[in-house]
Design a protein around this motif. Structure first.
Motif, short mmCIF file in Angstrom:
data_model
loop_
_atom_site.label_atom_id
_atom_site.label_comp_id
_atom_site.label_asym_id
_atom_site.label_seq_id
_atom_site.Cartn_x
_atom_site.Cartn_y
_atom_site.Cartn_z
N GLN A 127 10.69 32.67 -39.06
CA GLN A 127 9.80 33.82 -38.62
C GLN A 127 8.26 33.10 -38.33
N ALA A 161 5.45 38.53 -23.90
CA ALA A 161 6.58 38.03 -24.68
C ALA A 161 6.34 39.00 -26.26
N VAL A 162 7.52 38.90 -26.98
CA VAL A 162 7.43 39.66 -28.09
C VAL A 162 8.30 39.04 -29.09
N SER A 163 8.05 38.69 -30.27
CA SER A 163 9.10 38.01 -31.33
C SER A 163 9.93 39.38 -32.33
N TYR A 164 10.90 38.73 -32.54
CA TYR A 164 11.77 39.68 -33.52
C TYR A 164 12.36 38.92 -34.50
N THR A 165 12.28 39.08 -35.90
CA THR A 165 13.06 38.65 -36.92
C THR A 165 14.77 38.94 -36.71
N ARG A 191 -0.17 41.28 -33.22
CA ARG A 191 1.09 41.41 -33.58
C ARG A 191 1.83 40.23 -34.17
N GLU A 192 1.71 39.11 -33.21
CA GLU A 192 2.27 37.72 -33.74
C GLU A 192 1.62 37.33 -34.78
N MET A 193 0.42 37.42 -35.01
CA MET A 193 -0.28 37.00 -36.14
C MET A 193 0.15 37.75 -37.40
N THR A 201 4.75 35.63 -43.55
CA THR A 201 5.97 34.91 -44.01
C THR A 201 5.32 34.32 -45.51
N THR A 251 5.93 32.77 -29.38
CA THR A 251 5.47 33.72 -28.76
C THR A 251 3.89 33.93 -28.19
N MET A 298 3.25 38.83 -37.81
CA MET A 298 4.50 38.21 -37.82
C MET A 298 4.45 36.97 -38.69
N LEU A 299 3.32 36.12 -38.22
CA LEU A 299 3.24 34.87 -38.84
C LEU A 299 2.50 34.96 -40.25
N ILE A 308 8.94 31.91 -34.36
CA ILE A 308 8.97 32.74 -33.37
C ILE A 308 7.51 33.44 -33.10
N SER A 309 6.79 33.36 -34.14
CA SER A 309 5.39 33.97 -33.79
C SER A 309 4.80 33.02 -33.25
#
Lengths: 408, 408
Positions: free
Chosen positions: A75, A92-96, B64-66, B72, A82, B68-69, A78-79
């Protein structure tokens, strides 16, 4: 132009700097006009560090909680990847794993993918976005986080390529392709231009660590063309596909070897109809992988030998002793310090003398063969691990793999 | 016995050793016969380290990615704490924000909780398990990972306590309770035995970093009794509840202060009916928190002053300039290097002279007041930040907070 799935392993994303390099490789593919889905592993040593923390708490950490812990590794990657793609001006976009719809069976630590709901990925792809997916992880029907076990990110990549009907799945790694044998140990090892799924499968299962066998199986079943290639060099890698060009159709295409093997022999197993199946069903239930199996009958009792990885020995012995009432036996003998050496090649099917030639070479070198197993395209032998490298070198030379018949 | 929700912040879970200690505190509560739900933050500096990596990739990482990061971080803590509980022989299970049913609005970096589906938590609780939930994080209706912003784990804990109708929510932290003012700066600061939600809310919003204001609001709205207490000491903390015992009913119960304040003054704003609302709606839309607001009218034009956090200044100025057509103005002046000092106490409601007394004390000390704001239980002043500590010390002494009327 269709969809390309790219997979980058832990070494390739081992630092922020390396993640930026990966972003470049992804963008190159995007610029060629493909829709790109990227699957990544955890950064470098992250997984190991998480395991260390877990082991500071428990010698046998709970497997569900271990999956919860380890899933954070991908995780993070991916972030960051991205962010790097966005920073370079690419949407771009990330997915778990659970966001990407990777449904797995309800097993922690070593789950298999049951199905993939690709809707969540296809929508952003259609909008021109690069989609970055966490490898190695999934979710059960009950919403529990699972991991796919060793090499699981390869499986994620190939399964996604199959589900998305991708043109190709590129496995980026720290070697430039698939070699006749492991170049880290055997000087004469050469890169193959192409190899069939079955050959790769035998090589992968036999310990060639380039590509996870489950991933190759998946690729074969869904006819996903794979390419194993370097994440740093720009040279072509090795293509894995159904048909292999004739000029490379050597009888033996590759040599695999692995140490840390233990032989377990169950003496005096009762000759009941279900005995054998009970032993291996019980071991499978505890996720102990059995490799070579040899059986010999006497009048009333069976002797059963099989090989396992040495670090599964403790658990295997516990399981066998705890279930003795299910399959009564006299005693168990074990021998560790063994290695497995195998030759692989689809040319063997029509050439029955290959196994005999292998045994002759080993015998000439004074190497004792302790177990043998064969398939249509493979012969495996178990020998002392101290003789492993010498055995491989002799076989590699004698079967003509060290020379220019294999194009580098 | 009912349900107790315990919340442990980043410092309390800063190492594997500390996580084991937290497990002990959790087990103590379980042994008293309660059902226990534990909410944890990310380990110590984890969040900071993740932010550093993101900033190596981008100066303005995608929000959004932040999320996601950052999500964790807590996921690591819940799995390790659950392993520690299991290792000590207590059945336990961990859930991420999305698994725990924390649905939030669709805002990244600072989302609010919309609803909590507690079914996933109640089932294991009924089976006698300790449930460990990741704080600070949630999921949108669309399945996107969100974070709740600063102090979000407090909010998670209180919201869970409300949804589960818990008897109590204990906020474990690195101080032993709520103090009359910040004991790190003011020597005479004393611990309060109890305080009302409103008083705590004013103190929290004014920068007393013990407890996040959104958490206190939530607790007040759902009448969840809170206790702020030490994760290392066993002494009683400070109870936050509706009614506060009379003997403690001081006129001023606490003093809050914070620096890094900037005053923004918009001169010559057009007197249109919607002007004011347009300014603050626009700022709110960009998640810039405005604190004190002062407005003065002339014949045709308005001068509007407000205070913001200094690190929001750059974005605030950009937003105000970009939207000048929406609310025309002549010019903007700013003054940084300011601090806010506030007195809080529900006794003020019936005692109109308190604000005047505060101004008199500051004036005697030669401190110029630049902005003033009052509520029923609070008076805030903005002064030069160089005079902040001196102002707080004078007020703390003069309003009798340094002495034994407040029980330690």
């Amino acid at each position: 132009m269709g969809i390309i799935v790219q997979k980058f392993g832990g070494t390739s994303v081992g630092s922020v700097e390396k993640i930026k390099n990966v972003a470049e490789r992804v963008i190159e593919e995007k610029q060629r006009g493909h829709d790109v889905v990227v699957v990544v592993s955890a950064m470098g040593k992250t997984t190991d560090q998480l395991v260390v923390m877990a082991n500071e708490i428990s010698d046998y950490p709970n497997k569900r909680e271990m999956d919860m812990l380890l899933a954070t590794g991908e995780q993070v990657t991916i972030s960051l990847l991205t962010m790097a793609l966005l920073e370079k001006g690419y949407d771009a976009v990330s997915y778990t794993g659970w966001q990407a719809g990777m449904t797995t069976e309800s097993v922690h630590g070593n789950a298999r993918i049951l199905k993939i709901d690709t809707e969540r990925i296809e929508r952003p792809l259609k909008e021109g976005k690069i989609v970055v997916v966490a490898g190695f992880q999934g979710i059960t029907e009950d919403g529990e986080i699972t991991t796919l076990g060793r090499g699981g990110s390869d499986t994620t990549a190939v399964a996604l390529a199959a589900a998305l009907k991708a043109d190709k799945c590129d496995i980026y790694t720290d070697v430039t392709g698939v070699f006749t044998t492991d170049p880290r140990y055997i000087k004469g090892a050469r890169k193959l231009q192409s190899i069939s799924y079955d050959e790769m499968l035998e090589l992968a299962q036999l310990g060639a660590s380039v590509l996870h066998p489950r991933a190759v199986e998946y690729a074969k079943n869904y006819s996903v063309p794979l390419e194993v290639r370097s994440s740093t060099e720009r040279e072509p890698g090795t293509i894995i596909e159904e048909e292999v060009s004739l000029e490379e159709n050597l009888i033996v295409r590759g040599l695999a070897f692995e140490d840390q093997i233990t032989r377990v022999t169950i003496n005096g197993l009762s000759n009941s109809l279900t005995g054998l199946s009970d032993v291996f069903t019980t071991l499978a239930k505890h996720h102990i992988n059995v490799d070579i199996i040899i059986q010999s009958f006497s009048d009333e009792r069976t002797n059963l030998s099989f090989s396992i990885k040495s670090n599964d020995l403790k658990e295997a012995m516990e399981v066998l002793e705890k279930n003795k009432s299910l399959f009564p036996y006299e005693k168990i003998e074990t021998e560790s310090g063994l290695a497995k050496v195998s030759i692989v090649g689809s040319g063997m099917v029509s050439n029955p003398g290959v196994a005999a030639e292998m045994f002759a070479i080993l015998s000439e070198e004074g190497i004792q063969i302790k177990m043998v197993s064969t398939s249509e395209i493979k012969v495996s032998t178990v020998i002392a691990d101290s003789q492993m490298v010498h055995a491989v070198e002799s076989l590699h030379e004698t079967f003509g793999l060290s020379h220019s018949t294999v194009r580098a």
